[in-house]
Write a protein that holds these residues in place. Structure first.
Motif, PDB file in Angstrom:
ATOM      1  N   LEU A 123       0.831  -1.198   0.000  1.00 31.73           N
ATOM      2  CA  LEU A 123       0.000   0.000   0.000  1.00 31.73           C
ATOM      3  C   LEU A 123       0.868   1.252   0.000  1.00 31.73           C
ATOM      4  O   LEU A 123       0.606   2.212  -0.741  1.00 31.73           O
ATOM      5  N   GLN A 124       1.901   1.258   0.810  1.00 30.59           N
ATOM      6  CA  GLN A 124       2.815   2.409   0.833  1.00 30.59           C
ATOM      7  C   GLN A 124       3.442   2.627  -0.537  1.00 30.59           C
ATOM      8  O   GLN A 124       3.581   3.768  -0.993  1.00 30.59           O
ATOM      9  N   ASP A 125       3.802   1.542  -1.217  1.00 35.51           N
ATOM     10  CA  ASP A 125       4.452   1.663  -2.525  1.00 35.51           C
ATOM     11  C   ASP A 125       3.519   2.237  -3.582  1.00 35.51           C
ATOM     12  O   ASP A 125       3.901   3.128  -4.347  1.00 35.51           O
ATOM     13  N   VAL A 126       2.276   1.734  -3.649  1.00 37.72           N
ATOM     14  CA  VAL A 126       1.382   2.232  -4.700  1.00 37.72           C
ATOM     15  C   VAL A 126       0.983   3.683  -4.437  1.00 37.72           C
ATOM     16  O   VAL A 126       0.890   4.488  -5.378  1.00 37.72           O
ATOM     17  N   LEU A 127       0.789   4.048  -3.173  1.00 43.55           N
ATOM     18  CA  LEU A 127       0.436   5.441  -2.883  1.00 43.55           C
ATOM     19  C   LEU A 127       1.629   6.358  -3.115  1.00 43.55           C
ATOM     20  O   LEU A 127       1.468   7.493  -3.572  1.00 43.55           O
ATOM     21  N   ARG A 128       2.827   5.873  -2.813  1.00 44.31           N
ATOM     22  CA  ARG A 128       4.026   6.656  -3.112  1.00 44.31           C
ATOM     23  C   ARG A 128       4.143   6.879  -4.617  1.00 44.31           C
ATOM     24  O   ARG A 128       4.512   7.961  -5.075  1.00 44.31           O
ATOM     25  N   ALA A 129       3.809   5.842  -5.408  1.00 45.46           N
ATOM     26  CA  ALA A 129       3.882   5.977  -6.860  1.00 45.46           C
ATOM     27  C   ALA A 129       2.946   7.073  -7.354  1.00 45.46           C
ATOM     28  O   ALA A 129       3.322   7.896  -8.199  1.00 45.46           O
ATOM     29  N   VAL A 130       1.720   7.096  -6.851  1.00 41.01           N
ATOM     30  CA  VAL A 130       0.768   8.134  -7.263  1.00 41.01           C
ATOM     31  C   VAL A 130       1.302   9.505  -6.873  1.00 41.01           C
ATOM     32  O   VAL A 130       1.262  10.455  -7.674  1.00 41.01           O
ATOM     33  N   ARG A 131       1.803   9.630  -5.658  1.00 38.06           N
ATOM     34  CA  ARG A 131       2.330  10.926  -5.203  1.00 38.06           C
ATOM     35  C   ARG A 131       3.528  11.359  -6.027  1.00 38.06           C
ATOM     36  O   ARG A 131       3.677  12.546  -6.375  1.00 38.06           O
ATOM     37  N   LEU A 132       4.400  10.416  -6.362  1.00 37.00           N
ATOM     38  CA  LEU A 132       5.600  10.751  -7.119  1.00 37.00           C
ATOM     39  C   LEU A 132       5.244  11.221  -8.524  1.00 37.00           C
ATOM     40  O   LEU A 132       5.753  12.243  -9.009  1.00 37.00           O
ATOM     41  N   VAL A 133       4.355  10.482  -9.199  1.00 37.42           N
ATOM     42  CA  VAL A 133       3.956  10.884 -10.557  1.00 37.42           C
ATOM     43  C   VAL A 133       3.237  12.225 -10.516  1.00 37.42           C
ATOM     44  O   VAL A 133       3.494  13.112 -11.345  1.00 37.42           O
ATOM     45  N   ARG A 134       2.340  12.422  -9.552  1.00 39.29           N
ATOM     46  CA  ARG A 134       1.603  13.683  -9.461  1.00 39.29           C
ATOM     47  C   ARG A 134       2.552  14.854  -9.177  1.00 39.29           C
ATOM     48  O   ARG A 134       2.403  15.927  -9.759  1.00 39.29           O
ATOM     49  N   SER A 135       3.512  14.650  -8.310  1.00 36.11           N
ATOM     50  CA  SER A 135       4.430  15.729  -7.954  1.00 36.11           C
ATOM     51  C   SER A 135       5.356  16.094  -9.110  1.00 36.11           C
ATOM     52  O   SER A 135       5.877  17.207  -9.172  1.00 36.11           O
ATOM     53  N   GLN A 136       5.577  15.134 -10.045  1.00 34.42           N
ATOM     54  CA  GLN A 136       6.461  15.385 -11.177  1.00 34.42           C
ATOM     55  C   GLN A 136       5.692  15.350 -12.503  1.00 34.42           C
ATOM     56  O   GLN A 136       6.254  15.051 -13.552  1.00 34.42           O
ATOM     57  N   ALA A 137       4.420  15.712 -12.451  1.00 38.36           N
ATOM     58  CA  ALA A 137       3.577  15.635 -13.641  1.00 38.36           C
ATOM     59  C   ALA A 137       4.168  16.409 -14.816  1.00 38.36           C
ATOM     60  O   ALA A 137       4.146  15.925 -15.962  1.00 38.36           O
ATOM     61  N   ALA A 138       4.698  17.584 -14.564  1.00 37.76           N
ATOM     62  CA  ALA A 138       5.260  18.393 -15.658  1.00 37.76           C
ATOM     63  C   ALA A 138       6.443  17.688 -16.313  1.00 37.76           C
ATOM     64  O   ALA A 138       6.598  17.710 -17.536  1.00 37.76           O
ATOM     65  N   ARG A 139       7.261  17.041 -15.506  1.00 38.18           N
ATOM     66  CA  ARG A 139       8.418  16.337 -16.057  1.00 38.18           C
ATOM     67  C   ARG A 139       7.999  15.191 -16.967  1.00 38.18           C
ATOM     68  O   ARG A 139       8.621  14.929 -17.996  1.00 38.18           O
TER      69      ARG A 139
END
Length: 307
Positions: A123-139
């Motif tokens: 659960l921590q991994d999948v939520l981290r993935a969403v947060r990481l992609v969202r935080s770097q959406a422009a990249r």
């Protein structure tokens, strides 16, 4: 370097260039500041000749940019299945990413922790993935409001976990990136594990995730049909009657919970097609599920050009 700075360090390079995109997929560490509860004694991730990943100690995201000239700003984080024991990275990860790329979707194949760590590490991994992609959406050239999670089998359970437990304390690790929303904007669930007890349970996934004698509270929490709320994102479900590993009732239970909570949902239940069917031909109407999924994405505006 702070936790947030470490997590965002790759963003400093700016958007992914066309040259980088055509060079092939890029693998990014999910926890560049250090894996929570790391177990270095287990050694590195292992990949066999059939493209299945096991012994996952270093979670990663592998980026598959959308096809050139087709990018529409939609992103999908893909969780391959394998009963929380192994992950069918090639069939239920890379294959889906290449297909989604032809639709203009940028994909991120998640390699997540499983039985070696158990709950709540996946659960921590999948939520981290969403947060990481969202935080770097422009990249990544994606829109922060068009990030979905797709999962197959136990990966479907993990995707459903992201869509129901996105704000749960167990999904946070104390990193500054926890401040970023982890709620997916849509879910795509392929023959998902949903129930953690009762006649529809997939006992192998439950044991790998929660142990041989799980606590009642953990069974309740990780029974995804019991965690649906009106905030659960729109969901597509695909399953077959012939699935002898994960009963079709799993998808039905989740669909019923979505309907009770007035969450937009669409479900395709096919007669033929074994568990783990991937994108194989020769399965009757079940082989047409990618077309049905494309139509669903299009109807929801997720294939429209980014604005």
């Amino acid at each position: 370097m702070t936790q947030l700075a470490a997590a965002l360090a790759l963003a400093a390079a700016g958007p992914i260039s066309t040259a980088a995109a055509t060079a092939g997929p890029q693998m990014l560490p999910l926890w560049p500041e250090g894996v929570p509860g790391a177990k270095p004694e287990l050694g590195p991730n292992r990949v066999d000749e059939d493209g299945r990943t096991t012994n996952i100690t270093e979670p990663t995201l592998t980026v598959y940019p959308a096809a050139v000239d087709r990018a529409n700003g939609t992103a999908v984080i893909i969780c391959p299945g394998g009963g929380y024991v192994r992950q069918s990275t090639r069939r239920e990860g890379e294959q889906y990413a290449h297909w989604l790329g032809t639709l203009g979707v940028t994909s991120f194949v998640l390699t997540y922790r499983q039985q070696e760590f158990s709950h709540p590490a996946p659960l921590q991994d999948v939520l981290r993935a969403v947060r990481l992609v969202r935080s770097q959406a422009a990249r990544f050239n994606v829109r922060p409001d068009r990030i979905g999670v797709m999962g197959s089998s136990a990966g479907g359970h993990l995707a459903a976990s992201a869509g129901t437990l996105f704000d749960h304390p167990l999904g946070r690790t104390g990193a500054q990136l926890d401040a970023v929303s982890a709620r997916p904007d849509f879910l795509m669930l392929m023959y998902p594990v949903i129930a953690m007890d009762g006649p529809a349970v997939h006992a192998g996934s439950r044991k790998a995730l929660l142990g041989a004698a799980p606590k009642a509270a953990e069974v309740q929490l990780m029974s995804m049909e019991r965690q649906v709320t009106p905030q659960t994102p729109p969901t597509l479900l695909v399953h077959t009657q012939e699935d002898a590993s994960v009963p079709v009732e799993n998808s039905i239970l989740f669909y019923q919970a979505l309907t009770r909570n007035k969450v937009p949902a669409e479900m395709y239940l096919f007669e033929h097609g074994a568990h783990g069917m991937g994108m194989r031909d020769g399965l009757g109407t079940a082989s047409q599920w990618p077309r049905r999924a494309e139509e669903w994405l299009k109807a929801r505006g997720l294939l429209d050009p980014a604005r």
